[in-house]
Enzyme design. Structure first.
Site, mmCIF file in Angstrom:
data_model
loop_
_atom_site.group_PDB
_atom_site.id
_atom_site.type_symbol
_atom_site.label_atom_id
_atom_site.label_comp_id
_atom_site.label_asym_id
_atom_site.label_seq_id
_atom_site.Cartn_x
_atom_site.Cartn_y
_atom_site.Cartn_z
ATOM 1 N N ASN A 133 74.291 -68.356 39.708
ATOM 2 C CA ASN A 133 74.888 -69.614 40.158
ATOM 3 C C ASN A 133 74.107 -70.827 39.667
ATOM 4 O O ASN A 133 74.658 -71.905 39.524
ATOM 5 C CB ASN A 133 74.958 -69.635 41.687
ATOM 6 C CG ASN A 133 75.379 -71.000 42.227
ATOM 7 O OD1 ASN A 133 76.511 -71.434 41.997
ATOM 8 N ND2 ASN A 133 74.458 -71.687 42.904
ATOM 9 N N ARG A 173 80.765 -75.354 45.841
ATOM 10 C CA ARG A 173 80.770 -74.603 44.578
ATOM 11 C C ARG A 173 80.335 -75.407 43.353
ATOM 12 O O ARG A 173 79.872 -74.822 42.372
ATOM 13 C CB ARG A 173 82.153 -73.997 44.356
ATOM 14 C CG ARG A 173 82.388 -72.862 45.361
ATOM 15 C CD ARG A 173 83.733 -72.251 45.207
ATOM 16 N NE ARG A 173 83.868 -71.052 46.021
ATOM 17 C CZ ARG A 173 85.001 -70.629 46.543
ATOM 18 N NH1 ARG A 173 86.125 -71.300 46.335
ATOM 19 N NH2 ARG A 173 85.046 -69.520 47.249
ATOM 20 N N ASP A 208 72.958 -76.460 39.114
ATOM 21 C CA ASP A 208 74.155 -75.639 39.290
ATOM 22 C C ASP A 208 74.874 -75.380 37.968
ATOM 23 O O ASP A 208 75.354 -76.302 37.306
ATOM 24 C CB ASP A 208 75.100 -76.355 40.267
ATOM 25 C CG ASP A 208 76.038 -75.385 40.940
ATOM 26 O OD1 ASP A 208 75.529 -74.424 41.562
ATOM 27 O OD2 ASP A 208 77.269 -75.556 40.825
ATOM 28 N N ARG A 244 73.672 -56.873 43.044
ATOM 29 C CA ARG A 244 73.822 -57.706 44.234
ATOM 30 C C ARG A 244 73.914 -59.107 43.640
ATOM 31 O O ARG A 244 72.988 -59.557 42.961
ATOM 32 C CB ARG A 244 72.575 -57.565 45.115
ATOM 33 C CG ARG A 244 72.551 -58.446 46.374
ATOM 34 C CD ARG A 244 71.748 -59.722 46.180
ATOM 35 N NE ARG A 244 71.596 -60.481 47.433
ATOM 36 C CZ ARG A 244 71.214 -61.747 47.466
ATOM 37 N NH1 ARG A 244 70.907 -62.386 46.365
ATOM 38 N NH2 ARG A 244 71.115 -62.379 48.616
ATOM 39 N N ASP A 274 73.888 -62.973 43.805
ATOM 40 C CA ASP A 274 73.350 -64.001 44.685
ATOM 41 C C ASP A 274 74.301 -65.196 44.808
ATOM 42 O O ASP A 274 74.938 -65.596 43.837
ATOM 43 C CB ASP A 274 72.011 -64.477 44.088
ATOM 44 C CG ASP A 274 71.292 -65.498 44.942
ATOM 45 O OD1 ASP A 274 70.850 -65.130 46.049
ATOM 46 O OD2 ASP A 274 71.169 -66.671 44.517
ATOM 47 N N HIS A 294 78.886 -69.979 46.401
ATOM 48 C CA HIS A 294 78.708 -71.190 45.593
ATOM 49 C C HIS A 294 79.312 -71.077 44.202
ATOM 50 O O HIS A 294 79.055 -71.908 43.342
ATOM 51 C CB HIS A 294 77.218 -71.532 45.538
ATOM 52 C CG HIS A 294 76.627 -71.600 46.916
ATOM 53 N ND1 HIS A 294 76.815 -72.672 47.743
ATOM 54 C CD2 HIS A 294 75.932 -70.687 47.647
ATOM 55 C CE1 HIS A 294 76.240 -72.435 48.921
ATOM 56 N NE2 HIS A 294 75.693 -71.236 48.878
ATOM 57 N N GLU A 338 76.848 -61.622 47.667
ATOM 58 C CA GLU A 338 76.282 -62.299 48.829
ATOM 59 C C GLU A 338 77.161 -63.490 49.203
ATOM 60 O O GLU A 338 77.168 -64.512 48.525
ATOM 61 C CB GLU A 338 74.860 -62.804 48.559
ATOM 62 C CG GLU A 338 74.195 -63.291 49.845
ATOM 63 C CD GLU A 338 73.487 -64.628 49.737
ATOM 64 O OE1 GLU A 338 72.754 -64.984 50.670
ATOM 65 O OE2 GLU A 338 73.669 -65.356 48.737
ATOM 66 N N ARG A 395 72.614 -50.714 53.780
ATOM 67 C CA ARG A 395 71.412 -51.115 53.046
ATOM 68 C C ARG A 395 70.232 -51.186 54.016
ATOM 69 O O ARG A 395 70.314 -51.833 55.062
ATOM 70 C CB ARG A 395 71.624 -52.473 52.395
ATOM 71 C CG ARG A 395 70.376 -52.972 51.660
ATOM 72 C CD ARG A 395 70.621 -54.301 50.953
ATOM 73 N NE ARG A 395 70.958 -55.356 51.887
ATOM 74 C CZ ARG A 395 71.385 -56.574 51.531
ATOM 75 N NH1 ARG A 395 71.543 -56.871 50.253
ATOM 76 N NH2 ARG A 395 71.671 -57.477 52.441
#
Ligand code: QV4
Ligand code: CA
Length: 515
Positions: free
Chosen positions: A117, A175, A184, A212, A214, A218, A250, A354
């Site tokens: 991101n 976002r 970003d 996974r 992250d 966003h 996530e 997990r």
């Protein structure tokens, strides 16, 4: 018409595929070896994870990241990428490849924490203070090793005064603006899509089983899809031909925000943060919550669909007050309740589970906030991470907690493998905090979280025999090192659990039965 249907089925198959963790040998759980060095993970796969039925490891971000010296080497520096060279606080590319190979060779998958991101914080400065010493300039948004330059970032699109996310009620700023000042990335751009996909593909080709991802809240799901659609299939040296990488995203969705988990279901699984937050309240008996309410745990509680969820009691953020969940979250610091919550999670059929494996830090909570929530892993004075030493009693030294090695947790990971595919069954409760449930005829769990003793005969659903309780001990050479449970020909067994016990719960399963 027929063609359309075929295409539809093919598309469905393609997207659903990213929901499977591809774990091997009937193993079902993942462990997050937070901040471990690659060399230690490789050894742990061989000496502990494979023999004890762990299916995979979530590793800390392997890419080059900023080195932060104030505060001194916080754990969160690794969430500030400065490029995609595979050289991080956990080791270099060769060590990473060696770990992936050795873990795969014993059937333990590797899942990479992918930070796509953003890059480092806007205040990250200029120079070579990065994990491999590569040059970057945060002020100019110049990351030459990728390369990314100013036009690869979203600043033009973000409409807030600060350039940061100011309101989670505005989807566009969540976002397109900076999460806590992190530069970003403009994932709508071909160049950024290509570079992030190249990074993931390099890892896939090296043999990882998935990611996974992250900070997915966003990123626009459409942009993520464009990146994920470029992902290679898994390396056929270790995985079946045509296997898609496992994706778990996530997204912190506790309800009440416009961005919801379900927007991401098509791309892969999603972290279910409601799970640990609610479970923490239940085992702490806060707000009148009780274990008996767990009867319809899972989708019945408004959680996401079972086949979309990754679940956990705590994660690396909320165990120290970052992210979501607040004080309700139970962690290794509350070890008695933690073991109980972990047993509940691992015995219950909902979600892909997990396990968290942490390091200790100088926790100092003032007015509800941990002043040392930034502290990095056990390290030498030069900032390099310490190895994980294994004590003669199988615990870990030097500040590594190794929850995944705690007998109660490790044995419940095995329990989950043994009962895999069996239905939730034989529920019992006392309308308070004593409960029991089984998984078909393969396993049974009894918990006493009341302030009085439990003394009850229950239908376990298990065949007659003598079983070892795997919480108080193990089955060792056809003997129990802990408590025993007698199951009669009618499947019933008598349980007694003191409310004063360090572990006020018992678990038995098909493989803990004496011959
Ligand atoms: C600070 C201020 C900013 C200010 C900036 C000025 O907070 O308001 O604009 O300085 O320079 C660290 C610091 C943070 C600092 C920031 C940038 O803690 O104070 O900003 O760096 O320098 C981890 C940590 C963050 C850390 C980040 C990057 O938790 O504290 O920020 O790494 O180092 C939301 C998200 C969710 C996120 C969760 C924590 O929706 O996606 O917050 N969880 C994931 C990871 C998490 C990680 C990130 C996302 C970011 O699990 O570990 O944040 O990659 O809920
Ligand atoms: Ca973004």
């Amino acid at each position: 018409m027929k063609m359309k249907l075929l295409i539809f089925v093919a598309l469905l198959g393609l997207s659903l595929a990213q929901h499977s963790p591809h774990t091997k040998h009937g193993r079902t759980s993942i462990v997050h070896l937070f901040e471990w060095r690659w060399a230690d993970i490789a050894a742990e796969c061989e000496r502990y994870l494979a023999p004890n039925g762990y299916g995979g490891v979530q590793i800390s971000p392997p890419n080059e990241h900023i080195v932060v010296s104030s505060p001194w080497r916080p754990w969160w520096e690794r969430y500030q990428p400065i490029g995609y060279n595979l050289c991080s606080r956990s080791g270099n590319e060769q060590e990473l490849q060696d770990m992936i190979t050795r873990c795969n060779n014993v059937g333990v998958n590797i899942y990479v924490d992918a930070v796509i991101n953003h890059m480092c914080g806007s205040g990250g400065g200029e120079g070579h203070h990065s994990s491999c010493g590569s040059y970057f300039n945060a002020h100019k948004k110049d990351f030459p090793t990728v390369p990314y330059s100013a036009m690869d970032f979203n600043d033009g699109k973000c409409k807030t005064g600060s350039g940061n996310i100011e309101s989670y009620n505005d989807i566009n700023q969540v976002r397109d603006c900076r999460l806590v000042s992190l530069l970003d990335l403009a994932l709508e751009k071909e160049h950024v899509r290509a570079k992030t996909a190249d990074y993931m593909n390099k890892l896939i080709d090296m043999g990882v089983a998935g990611f996974r991802v992250d900070a997915c809240k966003h990123m626009w799901p459409g942009d993520m899809k464009a990146v994920f659609d470029r992902m290679h299939n898994l390396n056929t040296h270790w995985f079946a031909g045509g296997s898609r990488p496992f994706i778990f995203q996530e997204v912190i969705d506790l309800g009440g925000e416009p961005i919801q988990s379900r927007e991401y279901f098509g791309l892969g699984r999603v972290t279910e943060f409601k799970y640990g937050a609610r479970l923490g309240n239940i085992v702490r008996k806060w707000n009148g919550e009780k274990l008996s309410y767990l009867k319809n745990w899972g989708e019945g509680w408004g959680f996401m669909p079972n086949d979309k969820a990754v679940v956990f009691v705590d994660n690396h953020d909320n165990q120290r007050g970052h992210g979501a969940g607040g004080a309700a979250i139970v962690t290794f610091w509350d070890s008695r309740l933690y073991k109980m919550a972990m047993a509940l999670m691992l015995a219950h059929p909902y979600g892909v589970t997990r396990v968290m494996s942490s390091f200790r830090w100088d926790r100092r909570i003032v007015n509800g906030k941990d002043q040392n929530d930034w502290m990095g892993p056990p390290s030498f004075s030069n900032g390099s991470t310490k190895p994980v030493p294994i004590n003669p009693d199988t615990t870990c030294g030097d500040g590594w907690v190794c929850e995944h090695r705690w007998r109660q947790i490790r044995n419940m990971v095995i329990f989950r493998n043994v009962v895999n595919g069996q239905p939730f069954s034989n529920w019992w409760d006392n309308q308070s905090n004593q409960i029991a449930f089984g998984r078909g005829n393969q396993g049974f769990l009894v918990i006493n979280n009341d302030d009085w003793n439990l003394d009850v005969t229950l239908n376990t659903g298990l065949p007659a025999g003598t079983y070892c309780d795997v919480i108080s001990g193990d089955k060792n050479e056809n003997r129990c090192t802990g408590k025993q449970v007698q199951v009669g020909g009618d499947g019933r067994a008598h349980f007694q659990i003191s409310n004063m016990a360090e572990d006020p719960f018992m678990a038995i399963h098909a493989e803990s039965k004496l011959c």
